[in-house]
Design a protein around this motif. Structure first.
Motif, PDB file in Angstrom:
ATOM      1  N   ALA A 102       3.015   6.050 -10.184  1.00 30.23           N
ATOM      2  CA  ALA A 102       3.863   6.253 -11.373  1.00 30.23           C
ATOM      3  C   ALA A 102       3.579   7.604 -12.022  1.00 30.23           C
ATOM      4  N   THR A 110      11.721   7.275  -7.902  1.00 32.15           N
ATOM      5  CA  THR A 110      11.601   5.893  -8.394  1.00 32.15           C
ATOM      6  C   THR A 110      10.468   5.169  -7.673  1.00 32.15           C
ATOM      7  N   LEU A 111      10.048   4.061  -8.295  1.00 32.93           N
ATOM      8  CA  LEU A 111       8.911   3.276  -7.784  1.00 32.93           C
ATOM      9  C   LEU A 111       9.257   1.795  -7.879  1.00 32.93           C
ATOM     10  N   TYR A 131       6.538   3.496 -17.793  1.00 32.63           N
ATOM     11  CA  TYR A 131       7.405   3.949 -16.695  1.00 32.63           C
ATOM     12  C   TYR A 131       8.554   2.986 -16.413  1.00 32.63           C
ATOM     13  N   THR A 132       8.518   1.795 -17.058  1.00 31.22           N
ATOM     14  CA  THR A 132       9.530   0.786 -16.715  1.00 31.22           C
ATOM     15  C   THR A 132      10.686   0.753 -17.726  1.00 31.22           C
ATOM     16  N   ALA A 137      10.410   2.886 -12.845  1.00 36.07           N
ATOM     17  CA  ALA A 137       9.528   1.995 -12.073  1.00 36.07           C
ATOM     18  C   ALA A 137       9.981   0.566 -12.347  1.00 36.07           C
TER      19      ALA A 137
END
Ligand SMILES: C[S@@+](CC[C@H](N)C(=O)[O-])C[C@H]1O[C@@H](n2cnc3c(N)ncnc32)[C@H](O)[C@@H]1O
Length: 282
Positions: A102, A110-111, A131-132, A137
């Motif tokens: 991340a 993207t993750l 990060y979400t 992510a």
């Protein structure tokens, strides 16, 4: 079963080789502006408190990150790993694979991470919160090997997969081979990193399963690199005498990057050595 808890092992020698490999692969992907997607099938809790009772129980981080944290390295990869970890270290934390990924994302990347344990996924969501919020992510509470099949190939067709199971059950080794086979059928140029333990006869019916898994993956015919870090002697009173990464479709400089980083690591870590093997090299 899900009894495995990574906190007991966080920052140990196995995390060092796995996370050096993960960082090297991600850094290489960043050489082009084109977006990429990273997949982490067994993400764990995201970050680990090294001063917690669980981490202190066997202090495994003393075989890994604590060896690395105060030295200066000529390997850019090992130095990069130390730089990334040092901010966490100052807070008595160690970053797991999803946080390492991340932190490295650019706005276009993207993750996707998966974790099955109900408590670990709560910790993971918390660790990845920065990060979400914009969905850069995404955390999936599900089986990682199954989940991966629904998520590949990514729209950009660029990216990498980290497969890091606990190998608590014998079937996990074959499940990894099936997952890698299906993933490559859908996404031929996927770069896939599989971490595996090196086990002595003390592991009984699990002895030799890592070697068989790697051999089955090599037999798929894709260019494959294995890099192993051996710690201590392979004696009968030791269960795991090291670990390795098997990388399908490796980035072209991964063997040099990882080889050099581990050579330097082995100069400061007690009784350690490393080895690199290529298969199906074109
Ligand atoms: C070795 S740890 C992961 C460590 C993490 N990859 C890192 O490097 O920081 C393995 C994790 O897989 C989780 N797990 C076990 N079986 C799983 C499955 N079938 N699918 C997804 N996660 C699973 C465990 O709960 C554990 O947190």
């Amino acid at each position: 079963m899900l009894s495995y808890k990574h906190i007991f092992h966080a920052g140990n020698h196995a995390d060092v080789i796995k996370h050096l490999c993960w960082l090297s692969v991600i850094t290489y992907l960043k050489n082009k502006d084109k977006p990429f997607t990273l997949f982490d099938t067994h993400a764990g809790a995201g970050q680990y408190a090294l001063d917690s009772e669980h981490a202190q129980k066997n202090s495994e981080f003393k075989t890994g990150i604590s060896t690395v944290i105060d030295s200066k390295f000529s390997s850019s990869l090992l130095q990069h790993y130390q730089d990334v970890c040092s901010g966490y270290w100052r807070q008595n934390l160690y970053p797991g694979s999803p946080l390492l990924a991340a932190n490295a994302l650019r706005s276009q990347d993207t993750l996707q991470v998966m974790e099955l344990h109900p408590n670990e996924v709560v910790n993971l969501r918390q660790a990845l919160k920065p990060y979400t919020h914009n969905r850069q992510a995404q955390v999936h509470h599900r089986d990682g090997l199954e989940g991966l099949q629904g998520l590949v190939p990514p729209a950009s067709k660029r990216g990498a997969v980290l497969i890091d199971p606990p190998y608590e059950q014998k079937q996990e080794y074959n499940a990894v081979v099936s997952c890698v086979t299906t993933t490559l059928a859908k996404w031929r140029n996927a770069q896939i990193i599989i971490w595996f333990p090196l086990l002595t006869e003390r592991a009984r019916d699990k002895t030799g399963l890592s070697e068989q898994m790697v051999s089955d993956i090599v037999d798929l015919g894709f260019e494959t690199l294995t890099v192993e870090l051996l710690i201590g002697q392979k004696t009968s009173d030791v269960g795991m005498y090291g670990s390795g990464v098997c990388v399908v479709n490796p980035s072209w400089n991964l063997d040099q990057q990882l080889g050099q980083a581990l050579d330097e690591f082995c100069q400061i870590a007690a009784s350690s050595s490393s080895r690199v093997h290529w298969f199906n090299k074109q």
